[in-house]
Design a protein around this motif. Sequence first.
Motif, PDB file in Angstrom:
ATOM      1  N   MET A   1       5.207  14.610  39.143  1.00  0.00           N
ATOM      2  CA  MET A   1       6.434  13.991  38.670  1.00  0.00           C
ATOM      3  C   MET A   1       7.542  14.244  39.689  1.00  0.00           C
ATOM      4  SD  MET A   1       8.576  14.792  35.162  1.00  0.00           S
ATOM      5  CE  MET A   1       8.547  16.547  35.409  1.00  0.00           C
ATOM      6  N   GLU A   2       8.081  13.174  40.208  1.00  0.00           N
ATOM      7  CA  GLU A   2       9.159  13.295  41.181  1.00  0.00           C
ATOM      8  C   GLU A   2      10.501  13.288  40.457  1.00  0.00           C
ATOM      9  OE1 GLU A   2      11.033  10.913  44.938  1.00  0.00           O
ATOM     10  OE2 GLU A   2       8.896  10.651  44.541  1.00  0.00           O
ATOM     11  N   ILE A   3      11.348  14.241  40.817  1.00  0.00           N
ATOM     12  CA  ILE A   3      12.681  14.356  40.223  1.00  0.00           C
ATOM     13  C   ILE A   3      13.712  14.124  41.314  1.00  0.00           C
ATOM     14  CG2 ILE A   3      14.342  15.908  39.097  1.00  0.00           C
ATOM     15  CD1 ILE A   3      12.039  15.091  37.261  1.00  0.00           C
ATOM     16  N   LYS A   4      14.627  13.209  41.048  1.00  0.00           N
ATOM     17  CA  LYS A   4      15.722  12.933  41.981  1.00  0.00           C
ATOM     18  C   LYS A   4      17.012  13.477  41.354  1.00  0.00           C
ATOM     19  CE  LYS A   4      18.338   9.083  43.879  1.00  0.00           C
ATOM     20  NZ  LYS A   4      18.663   7.682  43.672  1.00  0.00           N
ATOM     21  N   LEU A   5      17.751  14.264  42.123  1.00  0.00           N
ATOM     22  CA  LEU A   5      19.020  14.812  41.659  1.00  0.00           C
ATOM     23  C   LEU A   5      20.152  14.087  42.366  1.00  0.00           C
ATOM     24  CD1 LEU A   5      18.089  18.591  41.820  1.00  0.00           C
ATOM     25  CD2 LEU A   5      18.010  17.095  39.831  1.00  0.00           C
ATOM     26  N   ARG A   6      21.190  13.722  41.602  1.00  0.00           N
ATOM     27  CA  ARG A   6      22.330  13.028  42.189  1.00  0.00           C
ATOM     28  C   ARG A   6      23.560  13.200  41.315  1.00  0.00           C
ATOM     29  NH1 ARG A   6      23.479   8.741  39.094  1.00  0.00           N
ATOM     30  NH2 ARG A   6      21.817   7.717  37.946  1.00  0.00           N
ATOM     31  N   GLN A   7      24.698  12.868  41.887  1.00  0.00           N
ATOM     32  CA  GLN A   7      25.954  12.909  41.144  1.00  0.00           C
ATOM     33  C   GLN A   7      25.928  11.832  40.053  1.00  0.00           C
ATOM     34  OE1 GLN A   7      29.516  12.913  43.571  1.00  0.00           O
ATOM     35  NE2 GLN A   7      30.716  11.939  41.964  1.00  0.00           N
ATOM     36  N   GLU A   8      26.397  12.207  38.888  1.00  0.00           N
ATOM     37  CA  GLU A   8      26.525  11.251  37.785  1.00  0.00           C
ATOM     38  C   GLU A   8      27.572  10.192  38.147  1.00  0.00           C
ATOM     39  OE1 GLU A   8      27.507  11.847  33.090  1.00  0.00           O
ATOM     40  OE2 GLU A   8      29.027  12.530  34.505  1.00  0.00           O
ATOM     41  N   ASN A   9      27.380   8.966  37.651  1.00  0.00           N
ATOM     42  CA  ASN A   9      28.403   7.936  37.818  1.00  0.00           C
ATOM     43  C   ASN A   9      28.683   7.293  36.459  1.00  0.00           C
ATOM     44  OD1 ASN A   9      26.706   5.501  37.429  1.00  0.00           O
ATOM     45  ND2 ASN A   9      25.759   6.144  39.364  1.00  0.00           N
ATOM     46  N   LYS A  10      29.695   6.436  36.410  1.00  0.00           N
ATOM     47  CA  LYS A  10      30.130   5.841  35.136  1.00  0.00           C
ATOM     48  C   LYS A  10      29.007   5.105  34.411  1.00  0.00           C
ATOM     49  CE  LYS A  10      35.036   5.404  35.778  1.00  0.00           C
ATOM     50  NZ  LYS A  10      35.969   5.147  36.793  1.00  0.00           N
ATOM     51  N   ASN A  11      28.104   4.509  35.160  1.00  0.00           N
ATOM     52  CA  ASN A  11      26.990   3.789  34.544  1.00  0.00           C
ATOM     53  C   ASN A  11      26.021   4.712  33.815  1.00  0.00           C
ATOM     54  OD1 ASN A  11      28.013   1.386  35.604  1.00  0.00           O
ATOM     55  ND2 ASN A  11      26.820   1.608  37.483  1.00  0.00           N
ATOM     56  N   ASP A  12      26.116   6.016  34.074  1.00  0.00           N
ATOM     57  CA  ASP A  12      25.216   6.993  33.462  1.00  0.00           C
ATOM     58  C   ASP A  12      25.748   7.551  32.145  1.00  0.00           C
ATOM     59  OD1 ASP A  12      23.579   6.877  35.781  1.00  0.00           O
ATOM     60  OD2 ASP A  12      24.795   8.434  36.749  1.00  0.00           O
ATOM     61  N   PHE A  13      27.039   7.344  31.864  1.00  0.00           N
ATOM     62  CA  PHE A  13      27.690   8.044  30.749  1.00  0.00           C
ATOM     63  C   PHE A  13      26.955   7.876  29.415  1.00  0.00           C
ATOM     64  CE2 PHE A  13      32.275   8.200  32.689  1.00  0.00           C
ATOM     65  CZ  PHE A  13      31.786   8.979  33.719  1.00  0.00           C
ATOM     66  N   GLU A  14      26.565   6.652  29.088  1.00  0.00           N
ATOM     67  CA  GLU A  14      25.903   6.426  27.795  1.00  0.00           C
ATOM     68  C   GLU A  14      24.540   7.113  27.749  1.00  0.00           C
ATOM     69  OE1 GLU A  14      24.443   2.816  24.866  1.00  0.00           O
ATOM     70  OE2 GLU A  14      25.830   2.332  26.490  1.00  0.00           O
ATOM     71  N   SER A  15      23.764   7.002  28.825  1.00  0.00           N
ATOM     72  CA  SER A  15      22.457   7.672  28.876  1.00  0.00           C
ATOM     73  C   SER A  15      22.607   9.182  28.774  1.00  0.00           C
ATOM     74  CB  SER A  15      21.731   7.341  30.183  1.00  0.00           C
ATOM     75  OG  SER A  15      21.435   5.978  30.239  1.00  0.00           O
ATOM     76  N   VAL A  16      23.600   9.723  29.466  1.00  0.00           N
ATOM     77  CA  VAL A  16      23.832  11.177  29.442  1.00  0.00           C
ATOM     78  C   VAL A  16      24.249  11.619  28.043  1.00  0.00           C
ATOM     79  CG1 VAL A  16      25.322  13.025  30.325  1.00  0.00           C
ATOM     80  CG2 VAL A  16      24.274  11.404  31.918  1.00  0.00           C
ATOM     81  N   PHE A  17      25.093  10.838  27.372  1.00  0.00           N
ATOM     82  CA  PHE A  17      25.511  11.157  26.003  1.00  0.00           C
ATOM     83  C   PHE A  17      24.279  11.330  25.107  1.00  0.00           C
ATOM     84  CE2 PHE A  17      26.744  10.160  21.684  1.00  0.00           C
ATOM     85  CZ  PHE A  17      27.976  10.778  21.526  1.00  0.00           C
ATOM     86  N   HIS A  18      23.376  10.355  25.143  1.00  0.00           N
ATOM     87  CA  HIS A  18      22.183  10.400  24.288  1.00  0.00           C
ATOM     88  C   HIS A  18      21.220  11.501  24.720  1.00  0.00           C
ATOM     89  CE1 HIS A  18      23.488   7.007  21.983  1.00  0.00           C
ATOM     90  NE2 HIS A  18      23.608   6.267  23.069  1.00  0.00           N
ATOM     91  N   LEU A  19      21.122  11.732  26.017  1.00  0.00           N
ATOM     92  CA  LEU A  19      20.289  12.815  26.535  1.00  0.00           C
ATOM     93  C   LEU A  19      20.759  14.161  25.989  1.00  0.00           C
ATOM     94  CD1 LEU A  19      18.498  14.050  29.152  1.00  0.00           C
ATOM     95  CD2 LEU A  19      20.792  14.458  29.917  1.00  0.00           C
ATOM     96  N   ILE A  20      22.055  14.422  26.069  1.00  0.00           N
ATOM     97  CA  ILE A  20      22.600  15.704  25.597  1.00  0.00           C
ATOM     98  C   ILE A  20      22.387  15.835  24.089  1.00  0.00           C
ATOM     99  CG2 ILE A  20      24.687  17.103  25.350  1.00  0.00           C
ATOM    100  CD1 ILE A  20      25.705  15.696  27.963  1.00  0.00           C
ATOM    101  N   GLU A  21      22.626  14.757  23.371  1.00  0.00           N
ATOM    102  CA  GLU A  21      22.424  14.752  21.918  1.00  0.00           C
ATOM    103  C   GLU A  21      20.990  15.154  21.579  1.00  0.00           C
ATOM    104  OE1 GLU A  21      24.096  11.710  18.603  1.00  0.00           O
ATOM    105  OE2 GLU A  21      22.857  10.799  20.163  1.00  0.00           O
TER     106      GLU A  21
END
Length: 176
Positions: A1-21
């Motif tokens: 499994m390849e994992i890419k790390l990067r700075q969050e951007n505005k397009n990620d906000f909704e996905s990140v919200f649900h991920l944290i939840e």
Amino acid sequence: MEIKLRQENKNDFESVFHLIEKAFEKEEYSDHKEQFLVERLRKSEAFIPELSIVAESEGKIVGHILFTKLKVVNDADSFESLALAPVSVLPEFQGKGIGAKLILYGHEIAKELGCKSVILLGHQDYYPRFGYELCEKYNIKMPFDVPAENCMAIALTENGLKGISGEVVYPKEFFE
């Protein structure tokens, strides 16, 4: 499994919200509102865009970490540091080293930005593997009553915690 790390951007906000939840859904020591904390912190003066980091696998966000500014204050001085809160990984991706990758990558970015230390409230069995030590070793106190074994700090640079002591002052967004 390849994992890419990067700075969050505005397009990620909704996905990140649900991920944290989802990541904190079954966590016993959680108010289950970490996703709202992240939203508040993004709008605060404590926010450092480069230190809101996502982990992607096959184009899907599977992890997130956030480091924000905080201070350690005593009668004589005030010291800049970072808060690590929260680190989140989707339940089906937990136990695969993604949290560790986010923490270590976050430390590297923080060092590049000139940050000297990180303070956190977390699991006493997890964070010491990254070099975190008890805050009480440095006479750093939390502003609320929590077990000492859960209050930890790490120097990101040599002597990054030298001479620092006092009470942690979190951004007001942590308490809203």
